[in-house]
Design a protein around this motif. Structure first.
Motif, PDB file in Angstrom:
ATOM      1  N   GLU A 141       0.940  -1.376   0.018  1.00 48.25           N
ATOM      2  CA  GLU A 141       0.076  -0.168   0.224  1.00 48.25           C
ATOM      3  C   GLU A 141       0.542   1.191  -0.119  1.00 48.25           C
ATOM      4  O   GLU A 141       2.404   1.532   0.686  1.00 48.25           O
ATOM      5  CB  GLU A 141      -0.862   0.236   0.908  1.00 48.25           C
ATOM      6  N   LYS A 194      -1.517   6.274   6.340  1.00 50.07           N
ATOM      7  CA  LYS A 194      -1.804   5.393   5.216  1.00 50.07           C
ATOM      8  C   LYS A 194      -2.678   6.847   4.143  1.00 50.07           C
ATOM      9  O   LYS A 194      -2.539   8.448   4.693  1.00 50.07           O
ATOM     10  CB  LYS A 194      -3.453   5.316   5.390  1.00 50.07           C
ATOM     11  N   SER A 195      -2.702   6.343   2.942  1.00 52.89           N
ATOM     12  CA  SER A 195      -2.644   7.156   1.890  1.00 52.89           C
ATOM     13  C   SER A 195      -4.095   8.210   2.103  1.00 52.89           C
ATOM     14  O   SER A 195      -4.290   9.097   1.118  1.00 52.89           O
ATOM     15  CB  SER A 195      -2.423   6.608   0.149  1.00 52.89           C
ATOM     16  N   ASN A 196      -4.870   7.248   1.906  1.00 49.60           N
ATOM     17  CA  ASN A 196      -6.729   7.432   2.348  1.00 49.60           C
ATOM     18  C   ASN A 196      -6.145   7.810   0.307  1.00 49.60           C
ATOM     19  O   ASN A 196      -7.536   8.974   0.606  1.00 49.60           O
ATOM     20  CB  ASN A 196      -7.043   9.016   2.957  1.00 49.60           C
ATOM     21  N   GLY A 197      -6.430   7.617   0.026  1.00 43.18           N
ATOM     22  CA  GLY A 197      -6.585   8.114  -1.471  1.00 43.18           C
ATOM     23  C   GLY A 197      -5.733   8.531  -2.416  1.00 43.18           C
ATOM     24  O   GLY A 197      -5.723   9.493  -3.078  1.00 43.18           O
ATOM     25  N   GLU A 216      -3.341  14.933   9.611  1.00 46.25           N
ATOM     26  CA  GLU A 216      -4.521  14.479   9.346  1.00 46.25           C
ATOM     27  C   GLU A 216      -4.769  15.164   9.106  1.00 46.25           C
ATOM     28  O   GLU A 216      -6.223  15.466   7.621  1.00 46.25           O
ATOM     29  CB  GLU A 216      -5.119  14.022  10.276  1.00 46.25           C
ATOM     30  N   MET A 255      -4.233  16.555   4.727  1.00 48.05           N
ATOM     31  CA  MET A 255      -5.132  15.325   3.959  1.00 48.05           C
ATOM     32  C   MET A 255      -6.345  15.053   3.535  1.00 48.05           C
ATOM     33  O   MET A 255      -7.170  15.072   2.424  1.00 48.05           O
ATOM     34  CB  MET A 255      -4.947  13.501   4.761  1.00 48.05           C
ATOM     35  N   ALA A 256      -6.828  15.760   5.192  1.00 47.61           N
ATOM     36  CA  ALA A 256      -8.659  15.938   4.724  1.00 47.61           C
ATOM     37  C   ALA A 256      -8.426  17.045   3.847  1.00 47.61           C
ATOM     38  O   ALA A 256      -9.813  17.619   2.987  1.00 47.61           O
ATOM     39  CB  ALA A 256      -9.047  15.993   6.078  1.00 47.61           C
ATOM     40  N   LYS A 301      -8.371  15.780   0.599  1.00 52.51           N
ATOM     41  CA  LYS A 301      -9.578  14.921  -0.039  1.00 52.51           C
ATOM     42  C   LYS A 301     -10.642  16.242  -0.345  1.00 52.51           C
ATOM     43  O   LYS A 301     -11.295  15.612  -1.273  1.00 52.51           O
ATOM     44  CB  LYS A 301      -9.819  14.087   1.152  1.00 52.51           C
TER      45      LYS A 301
END
Length: 338
Positions: free
Chosen positions: A78, A129-132, A290, A293-294, A297
């Protein structure tokens, strides 16, 4: 495997070395992207504090997890990024939820060898984690988190005037998160190209060139004579830091994200009469990562705005020097592995 080593200020060498082996509590990551930041540039110049040579640079990273010990919820293959500030977990800062300023902090690529290599070993607790998110986006999380942390330190409220000094990558990220917090952001720099970027790409309404504008006069006009209630330095330039107090409103907060080697000084009466708050902002926490990243996204931050230059890993030694030249117009250089 191949690694790129900064052997001394101004010098790089590609070297062959054994790939890292898995050890308890650690993870092996195959590097896919390396973002180049001010720390890397200053290390190459020989002006970076807390630094020694030789050193493998690189801490803005994206890669694939190869194997790990103690990384619950992660699977080999991943995409991941890392929080590159390795902390002891037991000192007073760590116990108080501030691992970003751990007394024994080990910043990857600064205090120990970093990510300009095909494979690296990092503590499993540092994985994210990449979270996409794409590799490019993941490699941009860390520098944007620096700005997000500084904004959180400043405790910015909606409607405040916030002056960000320095329109480099850290300053630009700081502007973004100050804007997201609801502030009216003012960008101050001496580079018209960077200031134009602030307006066109980030939607910053007010830009000031410190070399050609009357800064105090412009700030008074923008803030209705109040001056900014928050001033954030993202230059790491001693003169800029020493001069910035005069831009601060009475009762305001002065936050130093930028770092330089010398002492700073300013008028005690000017500082005192404002009842100013002076604070540093070091690195970032998981919460800041975080947050970034949010924001990516949800579309509040467009990572594509930042990447202006690209190079293959094999080209870095040749082109790195050019990234220090302002005329090159670098905002963020991205190194591609493989």
């Amino acid at each position: 495997m191949t690694a790129l080593v900064c052997t001394e200020p101004g010098a790089f060498d590609y070297k062959e070395m054994a790939p890292p082996a898995l050890t308890p509590g650690h993870a092996i990551v195959q590097i896919k992207r390396i973002g180049i930041c001010g720390t890397d540039l200053h290390a190459f110049e020989g002006t970076q504090p807390y630094f020694s040579y030789p050193r493998i640079l690189g801490h803005e990273l994206a890669g694939d997890l190869i194997e790990a010990d103690g990384a619950e919820g992660f699977v080999p293959g991943e995409a991941i990024t890392i929080i590159p500030y390795f902390n002891c977990g037991t000192c007073i800062a760590c116990r108080n939820g501030k691992p970003n300023c751990c007394t024994q902090i080990n910043v990857f690529g600064v205090h120990s060898d970093g990510g300009m290599a095909e494979y690296v070993s990092v503590p499993s607790y540092s994985l994210l984690k990449s979270n996409g998110l794409s590799y490019d986006e993941l490699a941009l999380v860390e520098p944007l988190a620096i700005g997000a942390h500084g904004v959180r330190r400043a405790n910015i409220a909606a409607g405040e005037f916030v002056l960000v000094i320095g329109a480099g990558p850290i300053g630009l990220g700081t502007m973004e998160f100050a804007r997201i917090a609801g502030a009216t952001v003012i960008a101050l720099d001496i580079n018209d190209q960077r200031l134009q970027f602030c307006g066109e790409k980030l939607g910053i309404e007010h830009t000031i060139n410190a070399a050609s504008d009357n800064v105090i006069q412009r700030l008074k006009a923008i803030t209705n004579n109040d001056m900014p209630t928050v001033v954030i330095d993202a230059t790491g330039n001693r003169q800029a830091i020493n001069n910035a107090l005069q831009y601060l409103a009475h009762g305001g907060r002065f936050v130093l994200i930028g770092l330089q080697k010398e002492e700073i000084s300013f008028s005690h009466p000017e500082f005192h009469k404002r009842e100013s708050t002076l604070m540093s902002s070091r690195n970032a926490t998981r919460k800041d990562f975080e947050t970034v990243m949010a924001a990516m996204k949800s579309g509040l931050v467009n990572p594509a705005n930042y990447i202006t230059h690209r190079a293959k890993f094999s080209e870095v030694k040749e082109v790195f020097q050019s990234w220090l030249i302002p005329a090159t117009g670098v905002i963020k250089a991205m190194v591609e592995m493989g």
